[in-house]
Design an enzyme around this catalytic site. Structure first.
Site: not given
Length: 372
Positions: A195, A321, A349
């Site tokens: 991320d 995701d 995710h």
């Protein structure tokens, strides 16, 4: 996490750091009827059959051990394979859609862990997460003989700083850069960023290129020089209604000043970040996640070919995701192509929760890619 910024006039008071949870396992077997309906006689019979099979397969030299994770069956086997990547024989159940390939299945028979350029992984969490999110990955890698370090970035996890006080990417990434700075001369690590942790990994690569063997971006922001995370997300995430509804801007300095952090609506966490993750991991995240500092998201990176560009990069796509959709991941890849792209089918995710065995397999495979 992927961010799409639309100002909300929501003022949120500073929240104290999330409390750290400790789990204690009372026994090997559960007494709940839903989880284990076997009688004591059934269990004894199953144990006897298992022991008999072990004797038939491995010979009389095998000792029976109640441990749920045995690396070696006897001393002779340990000496024979000393130095090789150990085979995990954990008894925990595996998902049929997330099979675990042991390190010995990925390496040629002559390769040992000492032959790798480095066996040290450094795991960098994403925005709002903390080192806690890597607990499955840490266990799997350590069980396979690797050294693992998971850092809490400033204001994240159990780090004591207030998220609202973070004003730069260097301040946010300081625990990571401090760690790299303290590595011994000649020591290298594999950086793994998830991320927004991808921006932190890139920042660290530019500062300490001699300390990084490889960089792995897991559903992460992989920026080019002159880009910020906001640049990546602002245009391409306008259609992400779930993201917009999830964001809660925090104005610790007052509504007339820029936001200081972004929090996420806990009721939407599962749909946004954990749509394929186990319920227990969603529960862990819901009490452990902290706000994301806003200023680092705005900061443009300065990356050079001589430093950042000299390090081998790999990207791991997450196909299901909802936070950084696959189209956005592929856009970053096309703008800044890594050496190789891996695909985690069915991963949300947070693949360290939804596909931990498959993620582990890919990380081990990347560790074995020979240096050029």
């Amino acid at each position: 996490m992927g961010l799409c910024f639309s100002r909300k006039s929501t003022v949120k008071k500073k929240s104290p750091p999330a409390k750290r949870l400790t789990y204690q396992w009372s026994s090997r077997f559960r007494s709940s009827k839903n989880e284990d309906s076997f009688t004591a006689q059934d269990r004894a019979l199953a144990a006897a059959i298992l022991f008999q099979q072990q004797l038939q397969n491995n010979g009389a030299g095998v000792s029976f051990d109640r441990s749920t994770s045995l690396r070696y069956s006897n001393c002779k086997a340990k000496k024979k394979n000393e130095g090789a990547l150990p085979r995990c024989s954990s008894s925990r159940s595996r998902s049929l859609t997330d099979p675990l390939l042991h390190p010995h299945q990925l390496l040629n028979k002559e390769l040992t862990i000492d032959d790798l350029e480095t066996n040290h992984f450094v795991l960098v969490h994403g925005g709002g997460f903390g080192a806690w999110c890597w607990y499955k990955t840490i266990a799997l890698l350590e069980e396979a003989g690797f050294k693992v370090t998971a850092v809490d970035l400033t204001g994240s996890g159990v780090h004591s700083s207030d998220t609202n006080s973070i004003i730069s990417l260097s301040q946010y990434a300081k625990p990571l850069t401090d760690f790299l700075q303290k590595l011994a001369d000649g020591e290298k690590v594999i950086l793994v960023g998830h991320d927004f942790g991808g921006a932190c990994v890139s920042f660290a690569m530019e500062l300490y290129p001699s300390k990084v063997s490889k960089a792995v971006f897991v559903a992460a922001t992989m920026l080019t020089s002159g880009q910020s995370s906001l640049d990546i997300f602002s245009e391409k995430m306008k259609s992400n209604d779930l993201m917009r509804r999830s964001q809660i801007f925090i104005y610790a300095n007052g509504n007339d000043k820029p936001p200081t952090a972004i929090d996420l609506d806990k009721s939407l966490l599962k749909d946004l970040l954990f749509n394929h993750s186990p319920a227990k991991d969603v529960a862990l995240a819901s009490v452990s996640m902290r706000p994301i500092p806003f200023s680092p998201v705005l900061e443009k990176l300065s990356l050079s070919d001589f430093k950042y560009g000299s390090i081998r990069r790999f990207y791991i796509e997450t196909t299901e995701d909802n936070a950084i959709p696959i189209a956005l991941q592929q856009s970053m890849i096309s703008q800044n192509p890594p050496e190789r792209v891996f695909h985690l089918k069915g991963a949300d995710h947070s693949p360290f929760f939804s596909k931990p065995q498959a993620l582990h397999r890919i990380l081990v495979e990347i560790s074995t890619v020979p240096s050029t």
